[in-house]
Design a protein around this motif. Structure first.
Motif, PDB file in Angstrom:
ATOM      1  N   LYS A   1      -6.104  -0.731   9.531  1.00  0.00           N
ATOM      2  CA  LYS A   1      -6.295  -0.878   8.085  1.00  0.00           C
ATOM      3  C   LYS A   1      -5.457   0.164   7.363  1.00  0.00           C
ATOM      4  N   ASP A   2      -5.130  -0.137   6.112  1.00  0.00           N
ATOM      5  CA  ASP A   2      -4.282   0.782   5.361  1.00  0.00           C
ATOM      6  C   ASP A   2      -5.125   1.837   4.656  1.00  0.00           C
ATOM      7  N   ALA A   3      -4.487   2.625   3.808  1.00  0.00           N
ATOM      8  CA  ALA A   3      -5.181   3.716   3.122  1.00  0.00           C
ATOM      9  C   ALA A   3      -6.258   3.215   2.172  1.00  0.00           C
ATOM     10  N   ASN A   4      -6.172   1.952   1.776  1.00  0.00           N
ATOM     11  CA  ASN A   4      -7.159   1.376   0.853  1.00  0.00           C
ATOM     12  C   ASN A   4      -8.261   0.609   1.578  1.00  0.00           C
TER      13      ASN A   4
ATOM     14  N   TYR B   1      -5.073  -5.425   7.143  1.00  0.00           N
ATOM     15  CA  TYR B   1      -3.942  -6.282   6.805  1.00  0.00           C
ATOM     16  C   TYR B   1      -3.546  -7.217   7.942  1.00  0.00           C
TER      17      TYR B   1
ATOM     18  N   PHE C   1      -1.120  -4.820   0.787  1.00  0.00           N
ATOM     19  CA  PHE C   1      -1.533  -3.681   1.612  1.00  0.00           C
ATOM     20  C   PHE C   1      -0.478  -2.582   1.541  1.00  0.00           C
ATOM     21  N   VAL C   2      -0.823  -1.434   2.094  1.00  0.00           N
ATOM     22  CA  VAL C   2       0.096  -0.288   2.147  1.00  0.00           C
ATOM     23  C   VAL C   2       0.647  -0.194   3.560  1.00  0.00           C
ATOM     24  N   PHE C   3       1.979  -0.058   3.669  1.00  0.00           N
ATOM     25  CA  PHE C   3       2.594  -0.007   4.996  1.00  0.00           C
ATOM     26  C   PHE C   3       3.828   0.885   4.957  1.00  0.00           C
ATOM     27  N   SER C   4       4.290   1.252   6.130  1.00  0.00           N
ATOM     28  CA  SER C   4       5.478   2.094   6.226  1.00  0.00           C
ATOM     29  C   SER C   4       6.701   1.326   5.732  1.00  0.00           C
TER      30      SER C   4
ATOM     31  N   THR D   1       5.823   5.439   2.989  1.00  0.00           N
ATOM     32  CA  THR D   1       4.774   4.435   2.794  1.00  0.00           C
ATOM     33  C   THR D   1       4.856   3.897   1.370  1.00  0.00           C
TER      34      THR D   1
ATOM     35  N   ASP E   1       3.284   0.337  -1.296  1.00  0.00           N
ATOM     36  CA  ASP E   1       2.509  -0.901  -1.442  1.00  0.00           C
ATOM     37  C   ASP E   1       3.402  -2.086  -1.105  1.00  0.00           C
TER      38      ASP E   1
ATOM     39  N   TYR F   1       8.183  -4.830  -0.734  1.00  0.00           N
ATOM     40  CA  TYR F   1       7.512  -3.638  -1.246  1.00  0.00           C
ATOM     41  C   TYR F   1       7.459  -3.685  -2.760  1.00  0.00           C
TER      42      TYR F   1
END
Length: 312
Positions: free
Chosen positions: A126-129, A133, A153-156, A166, A168, A189
């Motif tokens: 899961k991401d920071a939120n 995902y 979601f938040v990803f690299s 990182t 959104d 992104y």
């Protein structure tokens, strides 16, 4: 309240009210320009976002169908090798941050930027939120609709220099035909959306600003060339009419009080209501003056007759 003010002062208040209203309108438009600009930017970003979503949907669906045809009937290991090779060097977006990745259920089997994740189950990822995902992408891939289902979601994010950060991201996933639960996904992104939206927003905002500037300039010119002279002319004409009426009435009352012997009325050559009032007043003053002169003459004759009788 206004009954205590002179007509001149009332007209000045009216003119000042018009000027203040116009100035307030211009000030409010200028003050709210920043809000309008920000709102316009947000609206354009949302529109661009919808367009980008449909773009990645079309691209992903096309890639999924093409890969499905390419690996049809091959052993699963060969399928993965062909798919991985097909997407390894594929990039899109100006900053080269766009890429495809392939999972088998919740396990990545081909990923051009995160080789460290291949073969590991990301079911719990899961991401920071707190967004799961991988689960969401797999679930949407299995139940896609014509309009498309998307996951945020938040990803690299890979940078041009090869490092990662990182950001959104909005992602879309589609099942690959002729495979065992493999699905392909890509995303854009969100900070890249701003790069699409900003030039469009700037052009539209510049057009709006140019339109407002020209409108304000035209309004100011009309105000100065048309409104101001009309107000001055109306004000002068109105005061002149009032002064003439005031002068004629003053002369009439001075005549009645025997302060003057003759009345030299001033004619008001005007077709408006003041002109009609002036003509009516002048006519009545002349009639009254003639009546008073006749009465004075009759009294004078009566006095002379009385003196003649008295003298015998």
């Amino acid at each position: 309240m206004f009954k205590y003010f002179s007509l001149k002062f009332k007209i000045l208040i009216l003119v000042m009210g018009c000027c203040v209203s116009f100035g307030t309108l211009v000030g409010l438009l200028i003050f709210n320009q920043t809000k309008v600009t920000n709102h316009m930017g947000e609206e354009i970003t949302q529109l661009v976002q919808k367009e980008v979503e449909q773009k990645i949907k079309l691209a992903t669906d096309s890639m999924a169908l093409s890969l499905g045809v390419l690996v049809k009937g091959l052993p699963e290991k060969e399928q993965i090798e062909i798919i991985a090779k097909a997407i390894e060097d594929f990039r899109f977006e100006e900053d080269k941050s766009g890429y495809y990745f392939v999972y088998q259920e919740h396990v990545p089997v081909a990923h051009p930027t995160r080789k460290d994740l291949i073969g590991k189950s990301l079911y719990e990822a899961k991401d920071a939120n707190g967004v799961y995902y991988v689960r969401d992408l797999y679930s949407t891939a299995q139940s896609q609709t014509p309009k498309g289902k998307f996951v945020y979601f938040v990803f690299s994010k890979p940078l041009p220099d090869g490092t990662l950060t990182t950001a959104d991201k909005v992602g879309y996933a589609a099942m690959i035909p002729n495979t065992r639960n493999m699905w392909i996904s890509t995303g854009v992104y969100v900070d890249t959306l701003a790069e699409y939206a900003q030039p469009i927003s700037d052009r539209i905002i510049d057009l709006i600003r140019d339109f407002l500037l020209k409108s304000f300039s035209a309004a100011a010119v009309v105000f100065i060339i048309v409104f101001v002279p009309l107000v001055i002319g109306f004000y002068s004409n109105l005061l002149r009419s009032v002064r003439i009426l005031q002068k004629n009435l003053s002369l009439f009352f001075a005549y009645l009080s025997h302060e003057i012997q003759n009345i030299q009325l001033v004619s008001l050559d005007s077709k408006d209501e003041f002109g009609e009032i002036s003509h009516a007043i002048n006519d009545n003053i002349e009639k009254t003056q003639k009546g008073l002169e006749q009465d004075s003459h009759a009294v004078e004759q009566s006095v002379q007759t009385a003196k003649a009788i008295e003298s015998g």
